[in-house]
Design an enzyme around this catalytic site. Sequence first.
Site, PDB file in Angstrom:
ATOM      1  CB  SER A  50      -0.905  -0.060   1.275  1.00  6.13           C
ATOM      2  OG  SER A  50      -1.484   1.239   1.353  1.00  6.13           O
TER       3      SER A  50
ATOM      4  CE1 TYR B  76      -3.850  -2.787   5.419  1.00  4.54           C
ATOM      5  CE2 TYR B  76      -3.420  -0.348   5.355  1.00  4.54           C
ATOM      6  CZ  TYR B  76      -3.884  -1.824   4.788  1.00  4.54           C
ATOM      7  OH  TYR B  76      -3.713  -1.847   3.458  1.00  4.54           O
TER       8      TYR B  76
ATOM      9  CE  LYS C 158      -1.436  -4.769   3.423  1.00  2.97           C
ATOM     10  NZ  LYS C 158      -1.803  -5.829   2.530  1.00  2.97           N
TER      11      LYS C 158
HETATM   12  P1  NAD Z   1     -10.904  -7.183   1.354  1.00  3.24           P
HETATM   13  O1  NAD Z   1     -11.043  -7.035   2.593  1.00  3.24           O
HETATM   14  O2  NAD Z   1     -12.007  -6.880   0.560  1.00  3.24           O
HETATM   15  O3  NAD Z   1     -10.050  -8.495   0.839  1.00  3.24           O
HETATM   16  C1  NAD Z   1      -9.282  -9.176   1.611  1.00  3.24           C
HETATM   17  C2  NAD Z   1      -9.870 -10.541   1.711  1.00  3.24           C
HETATM   18  O4  NAD Z   1      -8.786 -11.254   2.775  1.00  3.24           O
HETATM   19  C3  NAD Z   1     -11.078 -10.812   2.283  1.00  3.24           C
HETATM   20  O5  NAD Z   1     -11.958 -11.561   1.311  1.00  3.24           O
HETATM   21  C4  NAD Z   1     -10.881 -11.655   3.798  1.00  3.24           C
HETATM   22  O6  NAD Z   1     -11.663 -12.398   4.144  1.00  3.24           O
HETATM   23  C5  NAD Z   1      -9.407 -12.279   3.399  1.00  3.24           C
HETATM   24  N1  NAD Z   1      -8.710 -12.745   4.560  1.00  3.24           N
HETATM   25  C6  NAD Z   1      -8.128 -11.884   5.503  1.00  3.24           C
HETATM   26  N2  NAD Z   1      -7.482 -12.530   6.340  1.00  3.24           N
HETATM   27  C7  NAD Z   1      -7.329 -13.754   5.881  1.00  3.24           C
HETATM   28  C8  NAD Z   1      -6.545 -15.024   6.444  1.00  3.24           C
HETATM   29  N3  NAD Z   1      -5.928 -15.097   7.355  1.00  3.24           N
HETATM   30  N4  NAD Z   1      -6.787 -16.021   5.727  1.00  3.24           N
HETATM   31  C9  NAD Z   1      -7.381 -16.238   4.492  1.00  3.24           C
HETATM   32  N5  NAD Z   1      -8.093 -14.978   4.200  1.00  3.24           N
HETATM   33  C10 NAD Z   1      -8.210 -13.857   4.852  1.00  3.24           C
HETATM   34  O7  NAD Z   1      -9.564  -6.107   1.114  1.00  3.24           O
HETATM   35  P2  NAD Z   1      -9.391  -5.485  -0.430  1.00  3.24           P
HETATM   36  O8  NAD Z   1      -9.711  -4.151  -0.436  1.00  3.24           O
HETATM   37  O9  NAD Z   1      -9.564  -6.473  -1.627  1.00  3.24           O
HETATM   38  O10 NAD Z   1      -7.851  -5.426  -0.183  1.00  3.24           O
HETATM   39  C11 NAD Z   1      -6.721  -6.749  -0.626  1.00  3.24           C
HETATM   40  C12 NAD Z   1      -5.433  -6.278  -0.164  1.00  3.24           C
HETATM   41  O11 NAD Z   1      -5.038  -5.185  -0.610  1.00  3.24           O
HETATM   42  C13 NAD Z   1      -5.365  -6.310   1.437  1.00  3.24           C
HETATM   43  O12 NAD Z   1      -4.110  -6.794   1.696  1.00  3.24           O
HETATM   44  C14 NAD Z   1      -5.192  -4.769   1.587  1.00  3.24           C
HETATM   45  O13 NAD Z   1      -4.600  -4.462   2.865  1.00  3.24           O
HETATM   46  C15 NAD Z   1      -4.407  -4.330   0.433  1.00  3.24           C
HETATM   47  N6  NAD Z   1      -4.837  -2.972   0.103  1.00  3.24           N
HETATM   48  C16 NAD Z   1      -6.001  -2.480  -0.157  1.00  3.24           C
HETATM   49  C17 NAD Z   1      -6.353  -1.194  -0.540  1.00  3.24           C
HETATM   50  C18 NAD Z   1      -7.620  -0.465  -0.414  1.00  3.24           C
HETATM   51  O14 NAD Z   1      -7.952   0.527  -0.474  1.00  3.24           O
HETATM   52  N7  NAD Z   1      -8.772  -1.510  -0.747  1.00  3.24           N
HETATM   53  C19 NAD Z   1      -5.202  -0.155  -0.690  1.00  3.24           C
HETATM   54  C20 NAD Z   1      -4.002  -0.803  -0.573  1.00  3.24           C
HETATM   55  C21 NAD Z   1      -3.797  -2.207  -0.115  1.00  3.24           C
END
Ligand code: NAD
Length: 338
Positions: free
Chosen positions: A126, A149, A153
């Site tokens: 991120s 958080y 990362k």
């Molecule tokens: P999201 O919460 O929709 O998806 C994450 C998924 O991971 C979920 O389906 C959750 O059930 C699953 N999960 C969490 N812990 C788990 C575990 N221990 N075992 C198995 N599954 C697990 O989030 P997103 O927005 O799709 O983000 C995906 C990734 O991208 C994340 O790592 C997030 O930190 C990163 N990210 C997101 C953003 C954003 O703005 N959405 C920005 C930067 C980085």
Amino acid sequence: MKQTILVTGGTGYIGSHTCVELLENGYDVVIADNLSNSKRQVVDRIQEVAGKAVTFYEVDVADEQALARVFAAHAIDAVIHFAGLKAVGESVEKPLAYYQNNLNATMSLLVVMSRFGVNKIAFSSSATVYIDPAPPIREDAPLGCTNPYGWTKFMSEIIITDWQKTNGDNAAVLLRYFNPIGAHESGKMGEDPQGIPNNLFPYITRVAGGAYPHLNIFGADYDTPDGTGVRDYIHVVDLARGHVLALKYLDAHNGALPVNLGTGLGYSVFDVLRAYERASGKEIPFVIQPRRAGDVASTYADPTLARELLGWTAEKTLDDMCLSGCRWQSLNPNGYED
Ligand code: NAD
Ligand code: UDP
């Protein structure tokens, strides 16, 4: 030869859109998700949109034994690691839950990958790892975080980088996302946050849908063109495409490469609000509130490296993001229902 990709967190917001792009680009997809922040119905939607099947495992990625069974059942060629908890505010209240889930997931995954000789990984990092986000931000900008958080990362990047060095065949791309918004153009997949959304875009979609009376704008006195915060919003489908190109890069390179995925453009809160009004034909009422703690005035990516090394550039506009988000919201007012 057809490759099989393990997508951890594949039923989440970004993961689900990436699964569709992978299927459309000829990859086989295996999803491992514990459904802690997503719903099983997403699997059906992915298959419906792509017209192809995926294999789904309800598995905690931090559970090494359960994960090993997934690797034993499939010849995995590479992993895209999305699984993680992602709410900044919650991470301040429950830091141990965040360190435990996000770091254990990353470490178990690398342990099991090593055991099964899988050596390519694309990781969801991120832009929050940049400590002083003076835009445009290049990958060599100073790193550091302001909440648990973000540190998960930052630490996962270090863990993956150290793992990469242990074997000349290991390869990693650390994808630093800016602000993903929008939805699939089919209107069948999109963001489905549980509870009150913290982020701007899902909050706007809920105001438009009637769930909340107005948007709270956190600060209109920043040193930006209209006084509101400026961010680099990126269409989730552009972001998903970036993962397919990252896999292609991993086929031909090793090392551990951090890469920004952003558009390089900055839009203010008012820019997004007005674009959503155009897309939805609805007025979005707003109330100016004090600044939100921890926010910066303006941040956006320098996306040069992604263009030069991955051959990736964002193609979709802010209007595309709002139109697709609006379609998803109006077709699925309650998100993915049970
Ligand atoms: P999201 O919460 O929709 O998806 C994450 C998924 O991971 C979920 O389906 C959750 O059930 C699953 N999960 C969490 N812990 C788990 C575990 N221990 N075992 C198995 N599954 C697990 O989030 P997103 O927005 O799709 O983000 C995906 C990734 O991208 C994340 O790592 C997030 O930190 C990163 N990210 C997101 C953003 C954003 O703005 N959405 C920005 C930067 C980085
Ligand atoms: N924002 C806002 N109202 C909200 C949520 C966010 O005014 O309900 C503003 C926030 O202050 C920031 C921008 O919108 O300037 C983007 O916030 P978001 O939380 O979506 O992303 P981040 O700040 O994590 O980049």
